[in-house]
Write a protein that holds these residues in place. Structure first.
Motif, PDB file in Angstrom:
ATOM      1  N   GLN A  10       0.825  -1.191   0.000  1.00  0.00           N
ATOM      2  CA  GLN A  10       0.000   0.000   0.000  1.00  0.00           C
ATOM      3  C   GLN A  10       0.869   1.254   0.000  1.00  0.00           C
ATOM      4  OE1 GLN A  10      -2.108   1.284   3.648  1.00  0.00           O
ATOM      5  NE2 GLN A  10      -3.916   0.810   2.465  1.00  0.00           N
ATOM      6  N   GLU A  11       1.918   1.265   0.809  1.00  0.00           N
ATOM      7  CA  GLU A  11       2.773   2.435   0.908  1.00  0.00           C
ATOM      8  C   GLU A  11       3.666   2.563  -0.320  1.00  0.00           C
ATOM      9  OE1 GLU A  11       4.652   3.015   4.616  1.00  0.00           O
ATOM     10  OE2 GLU A  11       3.007   2.139   5.752  1.00  0.00           O
ATOM     11  N   ARG A  12       4.032   1.421  -0.925  1.00  0.00           N
ATOM     12  CA  ARG A  12       4.819   1.510  -2.151  1.00  0.00           C
ATOM     13  C   ARG A  12       4.009   2.188  -3.248  1.00  0.00           C
ATOM     14  NH1 ARG A  12       6.290  -3.888  -1.022  1.00  0.00           N
ATOM     15  NH2 ARG A  12       4.947  -4.634  -2.683  1.00  0.00           N
ATOM     16  N   THR A  13       2.683   1.941  -3.260  1.00  0.00           N
ATOM     17  CA  THR A  13       1.834   2.486  -4.307  1.00  0.00           C
ATOM     18  C   THR A  13       1.511   3.950  -4.081  1.00  0.00           C
ATOM     19  OG1 THR A  13       0.836   0.310  -4.591  1.00  0.00           O
ATOM     20  CG2 THR A  13      -0.352   2.163  -5.526  1.00  0.00           C
ATOM     21  N   LEU A  14       1.215   4.314  -2.827  1.00  0.00           N
ATOM     22  CA  LEU A  14       0.700   5.640  -2.555  1.00  0.00           C
ATOM     23  C   LEU A  14       1.762   6.626  -2.112  1.00  0.00           C
ATOM     24  CD1 LEU A  14      -2.610   4.610  -0.796  1.00  0.00           C
ATOM     25  CD2 LEU A  14      -2.216   5.126  -3.190  1.00  0.00           C
ATOM     26  N   ARG A  15       2.944   6.153  -1.780  1.00  0.00           N
ATOM     27  CA  ARG A  15       4.042   7.057  -1.444  1.00  0.00           C
ATOM     28  C   ARG A  15       5.190   6.769  -2.393  1.00  0.00           C
ATOM     29  NH1 ARG A  15       3.479   5.913   4.508  1.00  0.00           N
ATOM     30  NH2 ARG A  15       2.258   7.609   5.368  1.00  0.00           N
ATOM     31  N   THR A  16       5.679   7.780  -3.058  1.00  0.00           N
ATOM     32  CA  THR A  16       6.715   7.554  -4.063  1.00  0.00           C
ATOM     33  C   THR A  16       8.075   8.078  -3.632  1.00  0.00           C
ATOM     34  OG1 THR A  16       6.108   9.633  -5.136  1.00  0.00           O
ATOM     35  CG2 THR A  16       5.039   7.618  -5.929  1.00  0.00           C
ATOM     36  N   GLY A 234      -6.830   6.653  -6.739  1.00  0.00           N
ATOM     37  CA  GLY A 234      -5.894   7.495  -7.461  1.00  0.00           C
ATOM     38  C   GLY A 234      -5.581   8.798  -6.780  1.00  0.00           C
ATOM     39  N   ASN A 235      -6.287   9.116  -5.692  1.00  0.00           N
ATOM     40  CA  ASN A 235      -6.021  10.366  -4.975  1.00  0.00           C
ATOM     41  C   ASN A 235      -5.536  10.113  -3.553  1.00  0.00           C
ATOM     42  OD1 ASN A 235      -8.301   9.415  -3.773  1.00  0.00           O
ATOM     43  ND2 ASN A 235      -9.547  11.256  -4.095  1.00  0.00           N
ATOM     44  N   GLY A 236      -4.942   8.938  -3.330  1.00  0.00           N
ATOM     45  CA  GLY A 236      -4.395   8.623  -2.017  1.00  0.00           C
ATOM     46  C   GLY A 236      -5.275   7.755  -1.160  1.00  0.00           C
ATOM     47  N   SER A 237      -6.407   7.296  -1.671  1.00  0.00           N
ATOM     48  CA  SER A 237      -7.320   6.437  -0.909  1.00  0.00           C
ATOM     49  C   SER A 237      -7.382   5.053  -1.536  1.00  0.00           C
ATOM     50  CB  SER A 237      -8.727   7.039  -0.862  1.00  0.00           C
ATOM     51  OG  SER A 237      -8.737   8.247  -0.140  1.00  0.00           O
ATOM     52  N   ALA A 278     -13.518  -5.394   5.740  1.00  0.00           N
ATOM     53  CA  ALA A 278     -13.556  -4.301   4.777  1.00  0.00           C
ATOM     54  C   ALA A 278     -12.634  -3.191   5.289  1.00  0.00           C
ATOM     55  CB  ALA A 278     -14.973  -3.772   4.601  1.00  0.00           C
ATOM     56  N   THR A 279     -11.828  -2.611   4.405  1.00  0.00           N
ATOM     57  CA  THR A 279     -10.831  -1.622   4.826  1.00  0.00           C
ATOM     58  C   THR A 279     -10.922  -0.362   3.976  1.00  0.00           C
ATOM     59  OG1 THR A 279      -9.134  -2.514   3.330  1.00  0.00           O
ATOM     60  CG2 THR A 279      -9.257  -3.450   5.542  1.00  0.00           C
ATOM     61  N   TRP A 280     -10.557   0.736   4.603  1.00  0.00           N
ATOM     62  CA  TRP A 280     -10.390   2.011   3.909  1.00  0.00           C
ATOM     63  C   TRP A 280      -9.132   2.663   4.440  1.00  0.00           C
ATOM     64  CZ3 TRP A 280     -10.491   6.950   6.262  1.00  0.00           C
ATOM     65  CH2 TRP A 280     -10.383   8.031   5.377  1.00  0.00           C
ATOM     66  N   ASP A 281      -8.251   3.061   3.527  1.00  0.00           N
ATOM     67  CA  ASP A 281      -6.999   3.718   3.902  1.00  0.00           C
ATOM     68  C   ASP A 281      -6.823   4.973   3.060  1.00  0.00           C
ATOM     69  OD1 ASP A 281      -5.517   1.641   5.719  1.00  0.00           O
ATOM     70  OD2 ASP A 281      -6.236   0.484   4.007  1.00  0.00           O
ATOM     71  N   ARG A 282      -6.413   6.017   3.723  1.00  0.00           N
ATOM     72  CA  ARG A 282      -6.114   7.267   3.020  1.00  0.00           C
ATOM     73  C   ARG A 282      -4.740   7.735   3.452  1.00  0.00           C
ATOM     74  NH1 ARG A 282      -8.705  10.947   0.005  1.00  0.00           N
ATOM     75  NH2 ARG A 282      -8.006  13.127   0.058  1.00  0.00           N
ATOM     76  N   LEU A 283      -3.837   7.898   2.484  1.00  0.00           N
ATOM     77  CA  LEU A 283      -2.454   8.239   2.779  1.00  0.00           C
ATOM     78  C   LEU A 283      -2.083   9.564   2.155  1.00  0.00           C
ATOM     79  CD1 LEU A 283      -2.515   5.061   3.158  1.00  0.00           C
ATOM     80  CD2 LEU A 283      -0.079   5.150   2.687  1.00  0.00           C
ATOM     81  N   ARG A 284      -1.406  10.355   2.954  1.00  0.00           N
ATOM     82  CA  ARG A 284      -0.757  11.572   2.495  1.00  0.00           C
ATOM     83  C   ARG A 284       0.691  11.510   2.970  1.00  0.00           C
ATOM     84  NH1 ARG A 284      -4.227  11.752  -0.592  1.00  0.00           N
ATOM     85  NH2 ARG A 284      -5.771  13.400  -0.978  1.00  0.00           N
ATOM     86  N   GLU A 285       1.464  12.507   2.640  1.00  0.00           N
ATOM     87  CA  GLU A 285       2.865  12.482   3.028  1.00  0.00           C
ATOM     88  C   GLU A 285       3.028  12.451   4.538  1.00  0.00           C
ATOM     89  OE1 GLU A 285       6.985  15.066   2.434  1.00  0.00           O
ATOM     90  OE2 GLU A 285       5.173  15.581   1.318  1.00  0.00           O
TER      91      GLU A 285
END
Length: 674
Positions: A10-16, A234-237, A278-285
């Motif tokens: 998940q972090e590999r995808t949403l954090r570059t 595509g927007n961090g979720s 069921a999961t929901w994750d939202r990642l920002r920096e």
């Protein structure tokens, strides 16, 4: 095989930004005593369960009742109920028994796995007086359609089948896994618990021998389906759904001291379990938000058929049935303040509904007695943590957890962590942690009929550990041709009010709070990776543990012969090692593990050879060849378990299999150059 787990998918995808990811991982891992299990280890053999992986790759002691039977985990000399297990964040421990059967977790169904020891378990869940095991599934990385099929056949009419179908586009990923295992499990063994006397023509005894018997009533059939679906906005979720269904039918093998014939006595345990998260994750920096909702349903039935005498057909004499429904929810947040601070908050809720019934034939005329309980319990857990790394060399952390069970609460559960980079040359790191923890009684402890004790207190313990680790070279063999990593940890823990089931003068067993248990010891781990040139690579992984788990009981009870003695079934010494040699498309794997003697009585008495189980060494070897074609990938593997035909027992009077063989074929077609 020997590489640490990478950053979660998940972090590999949403954090570059790799610098940000490394800094945040360094914050999370401050002072932690954890062992990631490499995905290659989990994928070595479809016939392996998580019990096999833990016993061969970590210092965890697996107490096994035999091939295809119950297998529980003891971490740092504690009881199986002191090892907490989660799957995608949802706890797997039974609210009735408090433990997990690791033999029912095929390693091929797990993508992420990690062992958290001592104080590190507080960040995962409460109650891990020994530690916690984290299990999870994750999205596949490849786009397009994929298929993987493996067929295995082995000794004792054993068959294993695994099928995985995957699919994915730019934003979505899906995975369907099916696993089927079946075995007659009727291996032969020499029964050293029985003697067959030899006589001469006059009927005089001239000698004896130990009979060769077959494992009786040990057949099993297990079926698993795991479905994962993930959608990335595509927007961090990211949204996810994971469902795991298990259907198991297992015979309970007869003891090797049982003189009944298998056609006049029979035991069987059936289980159906459905888990969904069921999961929901939202990642920002700087911020990560997560929410989970889950449901677990378990229907477990145990039946015993016995001989009523007089040549009558078998009669069902015991029927034990239990239904468990659990609704689960969790919300968590991680906030990174620069590269020095991490703040974490989490709240978890689980509502259990349990109905248990036992029907027993207790008179020669067929009279019956029925007992059981019907209870519901709410469990809440709140967690807050902060990690601070003021400099590259030094970091500290504090975790706090509070739990509510029913109408009672545990005192505050604190955990402290610190680490210090002693030398950049060799990456020598010192780590230390300390924690107070609590585990509240299970529903069976409180309400089981007969014997439940609703006045039990929560088990409470203090644990401390300190260690050093270092890394020389590159274990990934990307920059160096040799890499070596070593780690050693000492730990010390005291557990008060340890709950143990003991016999009573009324003829049944009942749980009581034992005064105090002292567990202390040493753990050491090492990894070596080497590029030998010309396509040859070598990897060696090993661990060694010294585990003292001593019952101090009630000092005023001088008649208690178990005071000052090692707890039953806890080996003082254990070790494991694995070597993997690869050349082009060939892989040779050798595994070895060792357990010292284990006492079977709390007084550690060894009279009549019944109070202690002899130490044993286990050796397994496999050879695999991979073929790559334009249209498919093919693999062929041969395995030999218990290579030297070791005769041993893991649990008193439970027969174990000798040398056995397996053959596996794997097939993955290629589509569109995949």
């Amino acid at each position: 095989m020997f590489l640490p787990l990478a950053v979660p998918a998940q972090e590999r995808t949403l954090r570059t930004d790799p610098v940000t990811v490394r800094a945040q991982r360094a914050l999370r891992d401050i002072g932690a005593q954890k062992t990631p299990l490499d995905t290659t280890v989990l994928r070595e053999n479809i016939a392996r369960s998580l019990a096999d992986v833990l016993s061969q790759s970590t210092s965890v002691f697996i107490k096994s009742y035999g091939r295809g039977s119950l297998a529980t985990a003891s971490v740092r000399g504690t009881a199986p109920s002191h090892t907490q297990v989660t799957w995608n964040g949802m706890k797997l421990n039974s609210p009735m028994l408090g433990m997990v059967d690791f033999s029912l977790i095929p390693s091929y169904l797990i993508d992420d796995a990690g062992l958290y020891l001592g104080a590190s378990s507080v960040g995962v869940t409460g109650g891990g007086l020994g530690g916690a095991v984290f299990l999870g599934t994750r999205p596949v990385q490849e786009e397009g359609f994929g298929l993987r099929y493996i067929q295995g056949i082995g000794s004792f009419d054993t068959y294993d089948e695994f099928l995985r179908l995957t699919g994915g586009g730019r934003k979505w990923r899906t995975s369907t896994r099916l696993y089927w295992a079946s075995s007659d499990n009727d291996f032969k063994y020499t029964n050293y618990r029985k003697k067959v006397y030899e006589t001469d023509g006059q009927g005089q005894i001239t000698g004896f021998h130990y009979p060769v018997e077959r494992n009786r009533n040990g057949e099993y059939r297990d079926f698993h389906v795991v479905q994962d679906l993930f959608y990335d906005t595509g927007n961090g979720s990211r949204w996810g759904l994971s469902v795991w269904y298990l259907a198991s039918r297992r015979g309970i093998p007869m003891l090797n001291v049982d003189y009944k014939t298998d056609n006049r006595s029979r035991n069987r345990q059936d289980e159906r379990t459905l888990r969904a998260v069921a999961t929901w994750d939202r990642l920002r920096e700087k911020l990560k938000l997560s929410a989970r909702a889950g449901y677990t349903y378990t229907d477990m039935r145990y039946r015993y058929w016995g001989d009523p005498g007089g040549g009558e057909p078998l009669v069902e004499m015991i029927r034990s049935q239990s239904y468990v429904n659990t609704v689960y929810g969790e919300f968590s947040a991680d906030y990174y303040l620069g590269k020095k601070w991490l703040f974490t908050g989490k709240i978890t809720a689980a509502q259990h509904f349990v109905r248990s019934s036992d029907r027993t034939v207790n008179t020669p005329a067929g009279g019956q007695a029925a007992v059981g309980y019907d209870e519901a319990r709410l469990e809440l857990s709140g967690f807050a943590g902060v990690k601070y790394r003021p400099t590259e060399r030094f970091g500290v952390g504090l975790d706090l957890r509070e739990e509510l069970w029913g109408r009672r609460t545990t005192p505050l559960i604190p955990a402290l962590f610190a680490d210090f980079l002693l030398s950049r040359k060799g990456n020598v790191m010192l780590k230390a942690s300390a924690a107070r923890n609590y585990r509240y009684p299970t529903l069976n402890d409180l309400y089981f009929m007969p014997g439940g004790n609703d006045s039990l207190r929560s088990e409470r313990g203090w644990t401390y550990d300190a260690g050093v680790e270092f890394t020389v070279g590159d274990l990934r063999l990307e920059r160096h041709r040799v890499g070596f990593r070593g780690e050693a940890t000492v730990y010390n823990s005291w557990i008060d009010d340890w709950i143990a089931w003991l016999p009573t003068f009324k003829g049944f067993w009942s749980p009581v709070n034992v005064r105090k248990v002292h567990a202390y010891g040493l753990e050491a781990k090492a990894r070596l990776a080497a590029d030998l040139g010309r396509g040859w690579r070598l990897g060696i992984d090993g661990n060694f543990a010294v585990t003292h788990s001593v019952n101090h009981g009630d000092p005023q009870n001088w008649a208690d012969e178990s005071i000052g003695k090692q707890l039953v079934y806890i080996p003082v010494y254990s070790a494991a090692a694995a070597g993997r040699l690869t050349w082009r498309s060939w892989t040779l794997l050798y595994r070895w593990n060792y357990y010292s003697e284990r006492y079977t009585t709390s007084s550690n008495e060894t009279t009549a050879r019944l109070g202690v189980l002899a130490p044993y060494f286990m050796n397994d070897v496999s050879l695999e060849k991979r073929f790559s074609f334009r249209w498919a990938e093919l693999s062929v593997k041969a395995t030999v378990d218990n290579l030297f035909d070791e005769e041993y027992e893991s649990v008193l009077s439970r027969p174990m299999a000798g040398r056995s063989y397996g053959f596996f074929i794997g097939f993955s077609p290629r589509w569109g150059g995949r």
